[in-house]
Scaffold this motif. Structure first.
Motif, PDB file in Angstrom:
ATOM      1  N   UNK A  66     -52.093  34.060   7.324  1.00 49.44           N
ATOM      2  CA  UNK A  66     -52.759  33.977   6.156  1.00 49.44           C
ATOM      3  C   UNK A  66     -54.230  34.300   5.955  1.00 49.44           C
ATOM      4  N   UNK A  67     -54.783  34.733   7.360  1.00 45.61           N
ATOM      5  CA  UNK A  67     -56.167  34.954   7.534  1.00 45.61           C
ATOM      6  C   UNK A  67     -56.481  36.419   7.714  1.00 45.61           C
ATOM      7  N   UNK A  68     -55.639  37.200   8.608  1.00 46.31           N
ATOM      8  CA  UNK A  68     -55.581  38.638   8.807  1.00 46.31           C
ATOM      9  C   UNK A  68     -54.610  39.347   8.608  1.00 46.31           C
ATOM     10  N   UNK A  69     -53.436  38.719   8.069  1.00 45.47           N
ATOM     11  CA  UNK A  69     -52.209  39.534   7.760  1.00 45.47           C
ATOM     12  C   UNK A  69     -51.311  39.966   8.984  1.00 45.47           C
ATOM     13  N   UNK A  70     -51.539  39.481   9.987  1.00 45.75           N
ATOM     14  CA  UNK A  70     -50.758  39.705  11.313  1.00 45.75           C
ATOM     15  C   UNK A  70     -49.313  39.195  10.830  1.00 45.75           C
ATOM     16  N   UNK A  71     -48.385  40.572  11.508  1.00 44.41           N
ATOM     17  CA  UNK A  71     -46.946  40.204  10.929  1.00 44.41           C
ATOM     18  C   UNK A  71     -45.943  40.206  12.137  1.00 44.41           C
ATOM     19  N   UNK A  72     -45.182  39.423  12.363  1.00 39.51           N
ATOM     20  CA  UNK A  72     -44.056  39.412  13.378  1.00 39.51           C
ATOM     21  C   UNK A  72     -42.678  39.138  12.713  1.00 39.51           C
ATOM     22  N   UNK A  73     -41.907  39.995  13.381  1.00 40.50           N
ATOM     23  CA  UNK A  73     -40.335  39.778  12.913  1.00 40.50           C
ATOM     24  C   UNK A  73     -39.796  38.753  13.488  1.00 40.50           C
ATOM     25  N   UNK A  74     -38.477  38.460  13.036  1.00 43.79           N
ATOM     26  CA  UNK A  74     -37.599  37.417  13.451  1.00 43.79           C
ATOM     27  C   UNK A  74     -37.435  37.170  14.996  1.00 43.79           C
ATOM     28  N   UNK A  75     -37.012  38.481  15.375  1.00 47.70           N
ATOM     29  CA  UNK A  75     -36.797  38.718  16.886  1.00 47.70           C
ATOM     30  C   UNK A  75     -37.792  38.257  17.748  1.00 47.70           C
ATOM     31  N   UNK A  76     -39.005  38.686  17.561  1.00 51.23           N
ATOM     32  CA  UNK A  76     -40.359  38.461  18.281  1.00 51.23           C
ATOM     33  C   UNK A  76     -40.663  37.125  18.080  1.00 51.23           C
ATOM     34  N   UNK A  77     -40.635  36.412  16.775  1.00 54.01           N
ATOM     35  CA  UNK A  77     -40.762  35.224  16.542  1.00 54.01           C
ATOM     36  C   UNK A  77     -39.923  34.161  17.530  1.00 54.01           C
TER      37      UNK A  77
END
Length: 256
Positions: A139-150
């Motif tokens: 919520x601070x920088x918009x970094x995004x991670x998909x389901x598989x990587x999470x």
């Protein structure tokens, strides 16, 4: 105007380069983060879009079946063919989406909504794969991670993740579960498919049935495909018309 507003990865990079300005970059929080004015006239964060409260009928129409005129509607046999062969992939996708909710490690269980932006392809910052729906966002920088990587990180597989704009690493507990498909459109489509399967006795999830029944040889698969063709041919014209009407009938989704 917004001295204390958190900058996303793209905006911060633009500010660090003299040749670019934030107005010429695509902010990761566009059509996603809410803003408000403080008493001093500055902009401040006011949360994120809600997948139910902030959805419009136009947003829903992109994902739910719509009534089509007879001139552009697919023919009956083509419609059934698509349902017979694509539904199994949809069911797998739906199961993966449901799994995202169960593996969510976020401290807050609030799910945010990222409205689609025309011309923008949302991708994972770790594996660079395009996103479909559920993913996690800082919520601070918009970094995004998909389901598989999470899930890989949760299972102990170490991968290098981008640092936050504050210079710290990202923890799974602080990432926010976010969806792209509005409201419960995917579940609504899944329910429609199940209803069609029960009402018309059509084996929609053919591939899933293959795996469940242990069908592996090409001969068995051909026999199953032959059975599907028989199902299509056995439906009389009235049943097919009713099926197509049900498929193209607009759905009413209550937004609360």
């Amino acid at each position: 105007v917004a001295p204390k507003l958190s900058k996303c990865q793209e905006c911060k990079s633009a500010l660090q380069e003299l040749c670019l300005s934030p107005s010429k970059t695509l902010c990761r929080f566009d059509a996603f983060r809410r803003l408000r004015y403080t008493k001093n006239g500055n902009l401040a964060t006011a949360g994120f879009l809600d997948p139910n409260k902030d959805v419009t009928q136009k947003d829903l129409s992109l994902w739910l079946p719509q009534h089509l005129s007879s001139s552009i509607s697919p023919d009956m046999e083509s419609s059934l063919f698509l349902l017979l062969h694509v539904s199994s992939q949809f069911y797998r996708l739906l199961e993966q989406e449901r799994e995202a909710i169960t593996i969510n490690m976020a401290e807050t269980k609030i799910v945010a909504w990222k409205r689609m932006v025309q011309g923008v392809r949302e991708i994972c910052d770790v594996c660079k794969t395009a996103l479909f729906n559920y993913h996690w966002v800082c919520h601070k920088c918009g970094f995004v991670v998909c389901i598989d990587c999470y899930k890989s990180r949760k299972n102990g597989l170490i991968k290098k993740w981008l640092l936050c704009t504050n210079g710290r690493g990202h923890n799974q507990e602080t990432l926010m579960l976010t969806q792209i498909v509005p409201a419960d459109c995917l579940e609504t489509l899944g329910l429609k498919l199940q209803q069609f399967q029960d009402t018309y006795s059509i084996p929609l999830s053919t591939t899933a049935n293959y795996e469940k029944e242990g069908i592996r040889s090409s001969c068995d698969v051909n026999q199953a495909n032959s059975h599907n063709s028989t199902v299509v041919k056995s439906l009389n014209s009235a049943s097919i018309c009713n099926l197509q009407s049900a498929i193209t009938m607009p759905s009413s989704v209550k937004i609360t």
